[in-house]
Design an enzyme around this catalytic site. Structure first.
Site: not given
Ligand code: NAP
Length: 253
Positions: A154, A158
């Site tokens: 990851y 990133k």
């Molecule tokens: P999340 O709640 O897990 O949501 C991610 C979404 O992406 C889910 O609906 C998932 O669908 C979808 N997804 C996964 N694989 C996919 C694919 N191949 N094609 C299309 N959609 C796909 O994550 P989040 O926390 O909102 O994170 C959103 C972004 O921010 C990500 O890139 C994450 O790495 C980044 N981020 C998050 C945090 C944090 O603290 N939350 C921190 C830094 C960066 P499924 O449910 O069907 O898998």
């Protein structure tokens, strides 16, 4: 663009979490939004939130790491919503493990969703931005880009998003297209909830422990990230490109 024409935005991974909040926020800014996620049915809630507030949205099922699905999804968005000029590459997954226990498949999955996904989506969308002479691409990076134990896949993906962003900015700037990255710290979503469970902590305890390490003394909410994305996608941000904005409640060491 005429003043009556509505810009079309695509937000990937928008069924929940940061993507859902971003889709709702961009719709509130007057964008027509393609709410794209793996499962089209899972996008219903986000779409309904947008339409209930008087906005336009389309649910699109697509695996961003699959070339044919991405091409078909963007073609459908062009037909049903209009040519996209805003793209938020937000879809993401975790497959955490220490290096010596990490499988090659967990490495590949993380690279494919974040990097290959952002590449395929950007390539498919950019031609519409070039035609319009306007575009906004925002890529989700992470504070983990600076290195994080148990996240070698990851963190690499990133950090890769940052190099990808800066290169898009250089290649596409002459067409009126900007590219920027938002790098969140700890945001309360399903992703961090699952991480807490993996570490044997309830979500409330996990968030409270994280908050003590953050200067503003709270964890982030999806809307905190949606606000930053909204800035980068705005017409007024045309001279801001190739930047990485850490949105983490404080500076990162
Ligand atoms: P999340 O709640 O897990 O949501 C991610 C979404 O992406 C889910 O609906 C998932 O669908 C979808 N997804 C996964 N694989 C996919 C694919 N191949 N094609 C299309 N959609 C796909 O994550 P989040 O926390 O909102 O994170 C959103 C972004 O921010 C990500 O890139 C994450 O790495 C980044 N981020 C998050 C945090 C944090 O603290 N939350 C921190 C830094 C960066 P499924 O449910 O069907 O898998």
């Amino acid at each position: 663009m005429s003043t009556t024409e509505q810009r079309v935005a695509i937000v990937t991974g928008a069924a929940r979490g940061i993507g859902a909040a971003t889709a709702v926020r961009l719709a509130a800014e007057g964008r027509a939004v393609a709410v794209l996620d793996l499962d089209e049915a899972a996008c219903k809630e986000t779409v309904e939130k947008i339409t209930a507030a008087g906005g336009r949205a389309l649910a699109v099922g697509c695996d961003v790491s699959d070339e044919a699905q991405v091409e078909a999804a963007v073609a459908r968005i062009v037909d049903e919503l209009g040519a996209p000029t805003i793209l938020v590459n937000n879809a993401g997954v975790l497959r955490d493990n220490l290096l010596f226990k990490m499988s090659a498949s967990d490495w590949d999955t993380v690279m494919n969703v974040h990097l290959r996904g952002a590449f395929l989506m950007s390539r498919a969308a950019q031609k519409h931005m070039v035609d319009a002479g306007f575009g906004r691409i925002v890529n989700l990076s992470s504070s983990s880009a600076l290195g994080n134990r148990g996240q070698v896949n990851y963190a690499a993906a990133k950090a890769g998003m940052q190099g990808f962003t800066k290169t898009l900015a250089k290649e596409l700037g002459k067409f009126g297209i900007t590219a920027n990255a938002v790098a969140p710290g700890f945001i309360a979503t399903e992703m961090t909830k699952v991480t807490g469970e993996r570490l044997g902590m309830g979500f409330e305890d996990f968030k409270a422990a994280a908050a003590t390490q953050i200067p503003v003394q709270r964890v982030g909410e999806p809307e905190d990230i949606a606000n930053a994305v909204a800035f980068f996608t705005g017409d007024a941000a045309g001279f801001v490109s190739g930047q990485v904005l850490y949105v983490a409640g404080g500076p990162l060491n």
